[in-house]
Design a protein around this motif. Structure first.
Motif, PDB file in Angstrom:
ATOM      1  N   CYS A  63      18.433  40.306 -13.876  1.00 13.71           N
ATOM      2  CA  CYS A  63      17.955  38.966 -13.540  1.00 13.71           C
ATOM      3  C   CYS A  63      16.812  38.512 -14.443  1.00 13.71           C
ATOM      4  O   CYS A  63      16.493  37.312 -14.477  1.00 13.71           O
ATOM      5  CB  CYS A  63      17.549  38.884 -12.064  1.00 13.71           C
ATOM      6  N   VAL A  86      16.937  44.281  -6.558  1.00 17.21           N
ATOM      7  CA  VAL A  86      17.303  42.890  -6.808  1.00 17.21           C
ATOM      8  C   VAL A  86      18.491  42.863  -7.771  1.00 17.21           C
ATOM      9  O   VAL A  86      18.965  43.897  -8.227  1.00 17.21           O
ATOM     10  CB  VAL A  86      16.115  42.098  -7.395  1.00 17.21           C
ATOM     11  N   LYS A  87      18.966  41.677  -8.046  1.00 22.99           N
ATOM     12  CA  LYS A  87      20.131  41.507  -8.915  1.00 22.99           C
ATOM     13  C   LYS A  87      19.879  42.110 -10.284  1.00 22.99           C
ATOM     14  O   LYS A  87      18.841  41.871 -10.902  1.00 22.99           O
ATOM     15  CB  LYS A  87      20.449  40.016  -9.049  1.00 22.99           C
ATOM     16  N   ARG A 137      17.957  33.401  -5.823  1.00 20.05           N
ATOM     17  CA  ARG A 137      19.295  33.781  -6.292  1.00 20.05           C
ATOM     18  C   ARG A 137      19.376  35.254  -6.672  1.00 20.05           C
ATOM     19  O   ARG A 137      20.460  35.840  -6.651  1.00 20.05           O
ATOM     20  CB  ARG A 137      19.683  32.910  -7.494  1.00 20.05           C
ATOM     21  N   SER A 138      18.227  35.842  -7.009  1.00 22.01           N
ATOM     22  CA  SER A 138      18.211  37.215  -7.530  1.00 22.01           C
ATOM     23  C   SER A 138      17.914  38.258  -6.467  1.00 22.01           C
ATOM     24  O   SER A 138      17.919  39.455  -6.773  1.00 22.01           O
ATOM     25  CB  SER A 138      17.178  37.322  -8.656  1.00 22.01           C
ATOM     26  N   GLY A 139      17.635  37.841  -5.232  1.00 21.66           N
ATOM     27  CA  GLY A 139      17.424  38.799  -4.151  1.00 21.66           C
ATOM     28  C   GLY A 139      15.981  39.124  -3.838  1.00 21.66           C
ATOM     29  O   GLY A 139      15.706  40.063  -3.074  1.00 21.66           O
ATOM     30  N   GLN A 194      11.248  43.803  -4.481  1.00 18.78           N
ATOM     31  CA  GLN A 194      11.701  42.468  -4.088  1.00 18.78           C
ATOM     32  C   GLN A 194      10.538  41.482  -3.930  1.00 18.78           C
ATOM     33  O   GLN A 194      10.680  40.432  -3.313  1.00 18.78           O
ATOM     34  CB  GLN A 194      12.479  42.565  -2.773  1.00 18.78           C
TER      35      GLN A 194
END
Length: 238
Positions: free
Chosen positions: A226, A222-223, A182-184, A154
């Motif tokens: 992404c 994370v997302k 937005r992606s964490g 992250q």
């Protein structure tokens, strides 16, 4: 006791970052190579390479460390107004090679660049493995700015940025931090504060605090997808 370590080509590990010299600030080790495995191990432990063309490979972990928290970047009203007037577009991983080449261009008042062909090839290998990523700023079909770095859990470890048009690198940083939020992602490692980063609100934290954050976030998720090749959109509010 702080000391400088010398690495060989078979030794993949690094000494603890806390052993880095205070002068020059953060110099930890000399030597080794730029293979993906070693580079990933370095960033995983809060260490990064930086060296001039004729130098041996130098590894650093400075104290303090410059960071951003995604979503907390400082964006001036004048910059927002300026960017709202532009017809720029922003992409992820559309041209990693062009971004590293742009970052390697000599800056005003500087002789040469530290981003040698060796560095470019090393980070291209990380990009091809899905670890290193680029963000591009376009005016029509012309690349006018961008940045690249590594995703470690992250944490996004920023490496370099460039601009060929006023404020294009600042726009790249704004888009990046919005994309990361937005992606964490929870942290952007900016390595060392400079006037450019300071104008965007970079914070200096103690190395020990950075290493604790890194240890907590480096295995985070994370997302998914992404970093797929895509266009991204900037959100600007006054």
């Amino acid at each position: 006791m702080n000391s400088l370590s010398y690495l060989n080509h078979t030794q993949q590990g690094f000494p603890p970052p806390e052993q880095a010299l205070s002068e020059p600030n953060g110099l930890l080790a000399v030597g080794g190579d730029l293979r993906p495995e070693r580079l990933l191990n370095a960033y995983y432990n809060g260490i990064f390479p930086w060296f001039n063309l004729d130098d041996p490979i130098l590894w650093w972990s400075p104290d303090p460390r410059a960071v951003f928290v995604p979503g907390n970047m400082k964006i001036s009203r004048s910059l927002v107004k300026y960017l709202k007037k532009q017809d720029w577009t922003y992409t992820i991983n559309h041209d990693f090679n062009a971004v590293t080449a742009g970052c390697a261009e000599p800056r005003a008042g500087q002789d040469g660049t530290w981003i040698s062909s060796e560095i470019q090839q090393a980070y291209l290998a990380l990009h091809q493995q899905g670890h290193a990523h680029s963000l591009e700023v376009w005016q029509g079909n012309e690349l006018i700015g961008g940045l690249y770095g590594l995703a470690i859990g992250q944490v996004f470890c920023g490496e370099s940025m460039f601009h060929r048009t006023t404020n294009a690198s600042k726009a790249a940083m704004i888009v990046l931090q919005q994309h990361l939020q937005r992606s964490g992602f929870k942290l952007i490692d900016a390595q060392v504060v400079n006037p450019h980063l300071d104008s965007l609100g970079a914070k200096s934290i103690k190395r020990d605090d950075f290493l604790k954050l890194l240890a907590h976030l480096r295995d985070g998720t994370v997302k998914a997808n992404c970093w797929r090749k895509s266009e991204v959109f900037i959100e600007l509010k006054i």
